[in-house]
Scaffold this motif. Structure first.
Motif, short mmCIF file in Angstrom:
data_model
loop_
_atom_site.label_atom_id
_atom_site.label_comp_id
_atom_site.label_asym_id
_atom_site.label_seq_id
_atom_site.Cartn_x
_atom_site.Cartn_y
_atom_site.Cartn_z
N VAL A 80 0.75 -1.24 -0.16
CA VAL A 80 -0.10 0.05 0.12
C VAL A 80 0.88 1.26 0.30
O VAL A 80 0.66 2.21 -0.71
CB VAL A 80 -1.07 0.05 1.13
CG1 VAL A 80 -1.74 1.25 1.32
CG2 VAL A 80 -2.04 -0.99 1.03
N VAL A 81 2.00 1.25 0.83
CA VAL A 81 2.92 2.41 0.85
C VAL A 81 3.57 2.57 -0.59
O VAL A 81 3.55 3.82 -1.10
CB VAL A 81 3.65 2.25 1.97
CG1 VAL A 81 4.99 3.09 1.84
CG2 VAL A 81 3.50 2.18 3.25
N VAL A 82 3.86 1.53 -1.11
CA VAL A 82 4.35 1.44 -2.72
C VAL A 82 3.51 2.01 -3.48
O VAL A 82 3.76 2.92 -4.34
CB VAL A 82 4.82 0.19 -3.06
CG1 VAL A 82 5.37 0.46 -4.51
CG2 VAL A 82 6.14 -0.23 -2.33
N TYR A 133 1.02 4.15 -3.09
CA TYR A 133 0.92 5.72 -2.95
C TYR A 133 2.19 6.40 -2.91
O TYR A 133 2.10 7.76 -3.20
CB TYR A 133 0.23 6.10 -1.42
CG TYR A 133 -1.20 5.60 -1.58
CD1 TYR A 133 -1.93 6.81 -1.53
CD2 TYR A 133 -1.81 4.46 -1.11
CE1 TYR A 133 -3.30 6.56 -1.75
CE2 TYR A 133 -3.18 4.24 -1.30
CZ TYR A 133 -3.95 5.40 -1.50
OH TYR A 133 -5.14 5.08 -1.45
N GLN A 134 3.08 5.77 -3.33
CA GLN A 134 4.49 6.56 -3.44
C GLN A 134 4.69 6.65 -5.09
O GLN A 134 5.52 7.30 -5.44
CB GLN A 134 5.54 5.90 -2.74
CG GLN A 134 5.62 6.34 -1.27
CD GLN A 134 6.90 6.56 -0.48
OE1 GLN A 134 7.81 6.40 -1.17
NE2 GLN A 134 6.56 7.27 0.49
#
Lengths: 81, 146
Positions: free
Chosen positions: A69-71, A73-74
């Motif tokens: 999820v972090v990837v 959104y980045q």
């Protein structure tokens, strides 16, 4: 293990994998990867490998989902499709 | 996820769920030698609890739990616990990680093996938890995700 239940699990496994491959929204793909990992863990436990299933449920459905999820959104999507 | 307002439902859910995940992770670590699980799985559960708070509430709340500069020393302490146990056995004349010859006076070898595996798993759990939290902190690069 009851073979009908295992058949249903295998069916959901294939469906969640195909959805994760074909869907456009990357967040939905990440969630479908988590579902895939969790069904995989259930199948491992049903085959007697409790330790492997435990590790798969914790890593695949827990921490990897958060990191993906972090990837998502980045990164940004260049083309409009 | 990069929303402009705090959702109280998500914050409350994360706060409600986190202690139970942590207690279960500690249970998995301390019962790892006679039931499924162990240091790696328990450490990952602890890391999942910490990451849940970090994703749900952002930096303002999560720096009360584990600060970002504290992850590297925790991981180093875990690795040092592992190798100190292994080399303490080698000092007394055994092989590396041969728990039966740990230098603790007044215990027979069965209890020494029991205690040795427990110490090893505490070290592994600490290192795995700290390194997974460190990976998350380095991935978000100081941005707030709440």
């Amino acid at each position: 293990m009851i073979w009908e239940l295992e058949l249903i699990l295998y069916l959901f496994l294939v469906i969640s994998g195909l959805v994760a491959l074909k869907v456009r929204d990357l967040l939905v793909a990440v969630v479908m990867m988590s579902v895939y990992s969790f069904i995989m863990a259930l199948l491992f436990v049903s085959m007697g490998a409790v330790d492997v299933g435990f590790t798969e449920a914790v890593i695949g459905a827990g921490v990897t989902g958060i990191l993906f999820v972090v990837v998502v959104y980045q990164t940004t999507r260049k083309s409009k499709d | 996820m990069r929303s402009q307002f705090d959702s109280p439902i998500i914050v409350l859910g994360a706060r409600l769920l986190t202690p139970y995940i942590m207690v279960f992770g500690l249970y998995v670590i301390f019962h790892g030698h006679y039931s499924p699980g162990g240091g790696f799985q328990g450490g990952t559960l602890l890391a999942a609890a910490v990451l849940l708070i970090r994703v749900a509430t952002g930096r303002r709340v999560s720096r009360l739990q584990i600060q970002e500069f504290a992850t590297t020393p925790l991981a180093v302490i875990g690795v040092i616990i592992y190798f100190a146990t292994g080399f303490a056995v080698m000092i007394t004349g055994g092989y590396f990680l041969d728990y039966g010859q740990l230098p603790i006076p007044g215990m027979d070898p069965v209890w020494l093996r029991y205690t040795g595996i427990l110490i090893i798993e505490v070290g592994i759990g600490l290192a795995v938890m700290a390194i997974l939290v460190m990976i998350f902190d380095n991935m978000v690069k100081g941005e707030d995700y709440a």
